[in-house]
Every structure is written in C-alpha cells, then in structure tokens.
Design a protein around this motif. Sequence first.
Motif, PDB file in Angstrom:
ATOM      1  N   PHE A 184      56.237 -33.507 -97.068  1.00 12.64           N
ATOM      2  CA  PHE A 184      57.233 -32.287 -96.897  1.00 12.64           C
ATOM      3  C   PHE A 184      56.349 -30.974 -97.100  1.00 12.64           C
ATOM      4  CE2 PHE A 184      61.252 -34.690 -98.273  1.00 12.64           C
ATOM      5  CZ  PHE A 184      61.414 -34.934 -96.998  1.00 12.64           C
ATOM      6  N   GLY A 185      55.055 -31.249 -97.338  1.00 15.59           N
ATOM      7  CA  GLY A 185      54.028 -30.056 -97.842  1.00 15.59           C
ATOM      8  C   GLY A 185      54.850 -29.173 -98.985  1.00 15.59           C
ATOM      9  N   PHE A 186      55.029 -29.757 -99.898  1.00 14.56           N
ATOM     10  CA  PHE A 186      55.846 -29.267-101.310  1.00 14.56           C
ATOM     11  C   PHE A 186      54.861 -29.227-102.220  1.00 14.56           C
ATOM     12  CE2 PHE A 186      60.602 -30.292-100.483  1.00 14.56           C
ATOM     13  CZ  PHE A 186      60.471 -29.432 -99.391  1.00 14.56           C
ATOM     14  N   LYS A 187      54.990 -28.567-103.417  1.00 14.54           N
ATOM     15  CA  LYS A 187      54.308 -28.635-104.620  1.00 14.54           C
ATOM     16  C   LYS A 187      54.827 -29.729-105.879  1.00 14.54           C
ATOM     17  CE  LYS A 187      53.935 -23.515-104.126  1.00 14.54           C
ATOM     18  NZ  LYS A 187      54.762 -22.313-104.381  1.00 14.54           N
ATOM     19  N   ASP A 188      53.948 -30.339-106.439  1.00 13.59           N
ATOM     20  CA  ASP A 188      54.355 -31.239-107.356  1.00 13.59           C
ATOM     21  C   ASP A 188      55.137 -30.868-108.501  1.00 13.59           C
ATOM     22  OD1 ASP A 188      53.083 -33.731-106.087  1.00 13.59           O
ATOM     23  OD2 ASP A 188      50.935 -33.136-107.165  1.00 13.59           O
ATOM     24  N   TYR A 189      55.105 -29.636-108.847  1.00 11.72           N
ATOM     25  CA  TYR A 189      55.781 -29.250-110.104  1.00 11.72           C
ATOM     26  C   TYR A 189      56.895 -28.346-109.934  1.00 11.72           C
ATOM     27  CZ  TYR A 189      53.077 -25.033-108.525  1.00 11.72           C
ATOM     28  OH  TYR A 189      52.594 -23.751-107.715  1.00 11.72           O
ATOM     29  N   GLU A 190      57.437 -28.249-108.837  1.00 12.37           N
ATOM     30  CA  GLU A 190      58.817 -27.457-108.489  1.00 12.37           C
ATOM     31  C   GLU A 190      59.926 -28.364-107.838  1.00 12.37           C
ATOM     32  OE1 GLU A 190      58.482 -24.314-105.696  1.00 12.37           O
ATOM     33  OE2 GLU A 190      57.724 -22.861-107.181  1.00 12.37           O
ATOM     34  N   GLY A 228      71.886 -30.887 -89.493  1.00 15.52           N
ATOM     35  CA  GLY A 228      72.558 -31.608 -88.592  1.00 15.52           C
ATOM     36  C   GLY A 228      72.152 -31.842 -87.230  1.00 15.52           C
ATOM     37  N   PRO A 229      72.285 -32.662 -86.347  1.00 19.21           N
ATOM     38  CA  PRO A 229      71.622 -32.786 -85.043  1.00 19.21           C
ATOM     39  C   PRO A 229      72.172 -31.993 -83.954  1.00 19.21           C
ATOM     40  CG  PRO A 229      72.218 -34.975 -85.882  1.00 19.21           C
ATOM     41  CD  PRO A 229      72.553 -34.109 -86.668  1.00 19.21           C
ATOM     42  N   LEU A 239      66.854 -18.524 -86.445  1.00 22.01           N
ATOM     43  CA  LEU A 239      65.683 -18.207 -87.433  1.00 22.01           C
ATOM     44  C   LEU A 239      64.598 -17.627 -86.607  1.00 22.01           C
ATOM     45  CD1 LEU A 239      65.629 -21.449 -89.630  1.00 22.01           C
ATOM     46  CD2 LEU A 239      66.226 -19.313 -90.443  1.00 22.01           C
ATOM     47  N   ASN A 240      64.363 -17.912 -85.482  1.00 25.89           N
ATOM     48  CA  ASN A 240      63.451 -17.521 -84.611  1.00 25.89           C
ATOM     49  C   ASN A 240      63.578 -16.175 -84.180  1.00 25.89           C
ATOM     50  OD1 ASN A 240      61.014 -18.005 -83.061  1.00 25.89           O
ATOM     51  ND2 ASN A 240      62.220 -17.877 -80.808  1.00 25.89           N
ATOM     52  N   GLU A 241      64.746 -15.778 -83.828  1.00 32.25           N
ATOM     53  CA  GLU A 241      65.303 -14.226 -83.823  1.00 32.25           C
ATOM     54  C   GLU A 241      64.860 -13.426 -84.777  1.00 32.25           C
ATOM     55  OE1 GLU A 241      69.388 -14.404 -82.823  1.00 32.25           O
ATOM     56  OE2 GLU A 241      69.004 -15.448 -80.839  1.00 32.25           O
ATOM     57  N   LYS A 242      64.598 -14.036 -86.247  1.00 30.33           N
ATOM     58  CA  LYS A 242      64.468 -13.321 -87.409  1.00 30.33           C
ATOM     59  C   LYS A 242      62.918 -13.389 -87.679  1.00 30.33           C
ATOM     60  CE  LYS A 242      69.001 -13.961 -89.562  1.00 30.33           C
ATOM     61  NZ  LYS A 242      69.462 -12.689 -89.623  1.00 30.33           N
ATOM     62  N   GLY A 243      62.188 -13.886 -86.817  1.00 27.92           N
ATOM     63  CA  GLY A 243      60.713 -13.942 -86.815  1.00 27.92           C
ATOM     64  C   GLY A 243      60.278 -15.231 -87.721  1.00 27.92           C
ATOM     65  N   ILE A 244      61.280 -16.183 -87.925  1.00 24.27           N
ATOM     66  CA  ILE A 244      61.008 -17.209 -88.568  1.00 24.27           C
ATOM     67  C   ILE A 244      60.567 -18.660 -87.981  1.00 24.27           C
ATOM     68  CG2 ILE A 244      61.749 -18.682 -90.883  1.00 24.27           C
ATOM     69  CD1 ILE A 244      63.478 -16.133 -91.797  1.00 24.27           C
ATOM     70  N   ASP A 245      59.543 -19.199 -88.264  1.00 23.06           N
ATOM     71  CA  ASP A 245      59.270 -20.438 -87.786  1.00 23.06           C
ATOM     72  C   ASP A 245      59.811 -21.747 -88.351  1.00 23.06           C
ATOM     73  OD1 ASP A 245      58.334 -22.726 -86.333  1.00 23.06           O
ATOM     74  OD2 ASP A 245      56.384 -22.282 -86.688  1.00 23.06           O
ATOM     75  N   ILE A 246      60.936 -22.447 -87.760  1.00 22.33           N
ATOM     76  CA  ILE A 246      61.452 -23.415 -88.416  1.00 22.33           C
ATOM     77  C   ILE A 246      60.580 -24.590 -89.159  1.00 22.33           C
ATOM     78  CG2 ILE A 246      62.022 -24.930 -86.758  1.00 22.33           C
ATOM     79  CD1 ILE A 246      64.906 -25.242 -87.793  1.00 22.33           C
ATOM     80  N   ASN A 247      59.581 -24.635 -88.698  1.00 24.58           N
ATOM     81  CA  ASN A 247      58.700 -25.804 -88.934  1.00 24.58           C
ATOM     82  C   ASN A 247      57.446 -25.233 -90.113  1.00 24.58           C
ATOM     83  OD1 ASN A 247      59.541 -27.897 -87.212  1.00 24.58           O
ATOM     84  ND2 ASN A 247      58.757 -26.763 -85.426  1.00 24.58           N
ATOM     85  N   ASN A 248      57.650 -23.793 -90.390  1.00 28.79           N
ATOM     86  CA  ASN A 248      56.525 -23.209 -91.075  1.00 28.79           C
ATOM     87  C   ASN A 248      57.369 -22.346 -92.089  1.00 28.79           C
ATOM     88  OD1 ASN A 248      54.116 -22.690 -92.217  1.00 28.79           O
ATOM     89  ND2 ASN A 248      53.556 -21.185 -90.675  1.00 28.79           N
ATOM     90  N   ILE A 249      58.088 -22.889 -93.084  1.00 30.84           N
ATOM     91  CA  ILE A 249      58.826 -21.771 -94.014  1.00 30.84           C
ATOM     92  C   ILE A 249      58.526 -22.597 -95.317  1.00 30.84           C
ATOM     93  CG2 ILE A 249      61.122 -21.277 -94.928  1.00 30.84           C
ATOM     94  CD1 ILE A 249      62.241 -22.172 -92.213  1.00 30.84           C
ATOM     95  N   GLN A 250      57.964 -21.474 -96.369  1.00 29.48           N
ATOM     96  CA  GLN A 250      57.335 -21.948 -97.468  1.00 29.48           C
ATOM     97  C   GLN A 250      58.309 -22.585 -98.241  1.00 29.48           C
ATOM     98  OE1 GLN A 250      55.348 -18.714 -99.473  1.00 29.48           O
ATOM     99  NE2 GLN A 250      54.723 -19.983-101.380  1.00 29.48           N
ATOM    100  N   SER A 251      58.094 -23.557 -99.028  1.00 28.17           N
ATOM    101  CA  SER A 251      59.030 -24.322 -99.824  1.00 28.17           C
ATOM    102  C   SER A 251      60.226 -24.769 -99.273  1.00 28.17           C
ATOM    103  CB  SER A 251      59.409 -23.690-101.168  1.00 28.17           C
ATOM    104  OG  SER A 251      58.275 -23.344-101.854  1.00 28.17           O
ATOM    105  N   VAL A 252      60.449 -25.151 -97.923  1.00 29.32           N
ATOM    106  CA  VAL A 252      61.585 -25.573 -97.099  1.00 29.32           C
ATOM    107  C   VAL A 252      61.110 -26.353 -95.943  1.00 29.32           C
ATOM    108  CG1 VAL A 252      63.508 -24.725 -95.889  1.00 29.32           C
ATOM    109  CG2 VAL A 252      62.744 -23.155 -97.728  1.00 29.32           C
ATOM    110  N   ARG A 253      62.156 -27.487 -95.987  1.00 31.61           N
ATOM    111  CA  ARG A 253      61.717 -28.406 -95.018  1.00 31.61           C
ATOM    112  C   ARG A 253      63.062 -28.638 -94.238  1.00 31.61           C
ATOM    113  NH1 ARG A 253      58.231 -32.607 -93.616  1.00 31.61           N
ATOM    114  NH2 ARG A 253      58.777 -33.363 -91.455  1.00 31.61           N
ATOM    115  N   VAL A 254      62.997 -28.165 -92.822  1.00 32.63           N
ATOM    116  CA  VAL A 254      64.404 -28.398 -92.130  1.00 32.63           C
ATOM    117  C   VAL A 254      64.244 -29.455 -91.302  1.00 32.63           C
ATOM    118  CG1 VAL A 254      66.315 -27.071 -90.769  1.00 32.63           C
ATOM    119  CG2 VAL A 254      64.533 -25.838 -92.418  1.00 32.63           C
ATOM    120  N   VAL A 255      65.276 -30.410 -91.182  1.00 34.43           N
ATOM    121  CA  VAL A 255      65.447 -31.309 -90.451  1.00 34.43           C
ATOM    122  C   VAL A 255      66.807 -31.626 -89.755  1.00 34.43           C
ATOM    123  CG1 VAL A 255      63.494 -32.693 -91.479  1.00 34.43           C
ATOM    124  CG2 VAL A 255      65.846 -33.164 -91.972  1.00 34.43           C
TER     125      VAL A 255
END
Length: 372
Positions: A184-190, A228-229, A239-255
Amino acid sequence: MKVIIAAAGTGGHINPGIAIANKIKSEQPNSEIIFIGTERGLENDLVPRAGYTLKTIEAYGFSRKVSIGNIKEMYKTFASIKEAKKIIEEFKPDVVIGTGGYICVPVMLAAKSKKIPTVLHESNAFPGIAVKMLSKKVNLILVGFEDAIKKLPKAKKIVVTGTPTKLRKMELTTEEKKKITKEFGFKDYEPRVLIFGGSQGAQSINDSMIEIITEKSNRGYQIIWAAGPSQYDIIKEKLNEKGIDINNIQSVRVVPYIYNMQEIMNYADLVVSRSGAMTVTEVALLGKPAIFIPFPHATENHQEYNARVLEDACAARVILDKNLTGTMLDQNIYSIISNTEVLKKMGQNATKIAINDVEDKIYKEIIKIIKQ
C-alpha cells in the motif's frame, strides 16, 4: 438429508443460505440441496457458482405503496405458492430453510401446506416484512442478533445463532503486516482505516472521502478506501479535476473493490462502512472498532438498527447519512484512532457481541427440527 433453501435478491440473503448449505454438506456429504429463487436476483450467479442447483419462481418484494404494478406483483407472489408446491412435491425435502426476503413467503407457505418442517434465518436486528409475516407459521426462527427476538412476539420458537460469514479473525504476523504495508506504500507506525460502502460503494461515503482527500484532512492516519467498481472511474475523474492522481495520494490507497477482505479487515485498525447485517457481524467477529453510516433507504431502516447494536455496546459510533460530511467523518475517525485506549476498548466490546461457531449452532437446530 434433502434440503430446500429459499434465498433471493441480495448477497445479504443469499450468502447465509450458501453458508448453511455448505455446512450441511460438510456434515452430511450425501445430502441433496437445491435453492429456490427468482430469475432476477444475484442468486442466478452466486448459487450455481457455489455448486448448487437453482429453481426459480415468479415472486416479488412487498411495497407499502398502492399501485396497479404492486398489486399485480403481490398477486404473482402469492400465485407462485403453486410453483413452490410443485418443486417441493418433486424434490420431497426433509426441511425447507429461508434466509429472509420476499422469496420466503411463497416457499414457506407451500412447505407448510405440505407439512414440511420450516426454518427461517433472519440476519438483521430488525426483522424484515417477510419474516414478521411468517413468524407464527414456521417451526423455528434463527436470528443473528438478540435484539430481533422482541420484534417477533408471535414466533413459535426463536434461537440466537448469529449470522454465518466467510470472514475469520486472523492474527497477522509482523511479516504479513509489513508485506501489506509495503504493497500500500504505507508507514509502519501510523494507524490504518478501512473504508467501504458495500460491494458497489456508497455515494455519500465516497463524497465525504473526496472532501477529506481534497482538504488533506487525514493527518495521523492512513486510508484504504474501496470506492466500488461502479464509482471508481467517476471518483478518479473528480479527483483528476482537482489535480489529484488517484494512484498517488499520500497515506491513501483507493481501489475499486477489495477481494481479500478477510486479510485487509484484520490488518485495519478501524472500519468505516454501511451497516448491513453481514458487515456488522464481521466487524464484531474480528473485534474491530467501527464507524457505521447506515444506508438510509434500507427496508424498515434495518441498517440503523444493526449499527445501534454495536453502538449500544460502546463498540461503534453511528453517523446518519443525512448528517455525513467529510469534516464530521474525519473528526470521528481521528478521535478514535488517536486514542489507543479508546481504540482497544471499542475492539474488546465488539468481540463481546460476537457469536462464535455460528454454522455449528445453525446445523444443530436444523437437525433438531427434522427429528421432531
């Protein structure tokens, strides 16, 4: 043993029926089991996929609205008793089991007319219309929550067995946790928060999550969000319209969907979700603190009743859908996740509500009814 199981419509009705069938098969491999459903619901996929034969009748759900269409559907549902009788006469079951929903009405009435033992299973804390209608007619009602008993005063016999579920509590090793954390690209401690809205997602929960991500509110906790599919691509675009890449959000994994839910729910520290009977059962079984946002259009508001069971046990918080905002959700998440004592206590309280050995309890009750 020969068994007919009536289950139709949603996974919440069908999956418990399949779990009961699997338990009977595990105890008595030579058992013959068929399902009765309709041609419209998920049973057409789930039942054959589980390896069972599905017979169909023309039954429909009950609506309190008076219209020509509803009257026609009600007529067809009661007319389908004849179809159910024919299936019962040909199959000659030892017992007929219903797992809630409108399909149970014609099938149980048909079984009753043939003097076949009948068993209903009700997963929700607030029983559905069909179960309440049939409560004084069937031989036995099995319930997922003790709260359901007082809402079925006319029942001949009620036993609290819990609701069968595929998920089991796992003690993940340090290595297993590290592996998921790395994926998930997460931190161990959070701490980790699992957020989902059912198999197809939930609009209000998803809107709140977009708000949290846009505002970067999730400080101090990490998010696994199953959108949800059917909604994933829409959210990706928003999110893209807000300049946010769904696959590259810090501390967030969206599936879109979580296929290994047992592993991920055991990995999470807090669950945020709707409160269908299956989800509430799994949260309790795994001993997870939760924030429930009941689906406001569920029949007879049964999701709120389910959620309140864990809230009353101090194992969950409930936010009504109409009150939900990103700010409110973030504040509730943070107030739980930032206090290890609160987190631990809520988890312990959830475990106290859990019912173990559910399939064993259900199987024993079915055998008792057949032998009577």
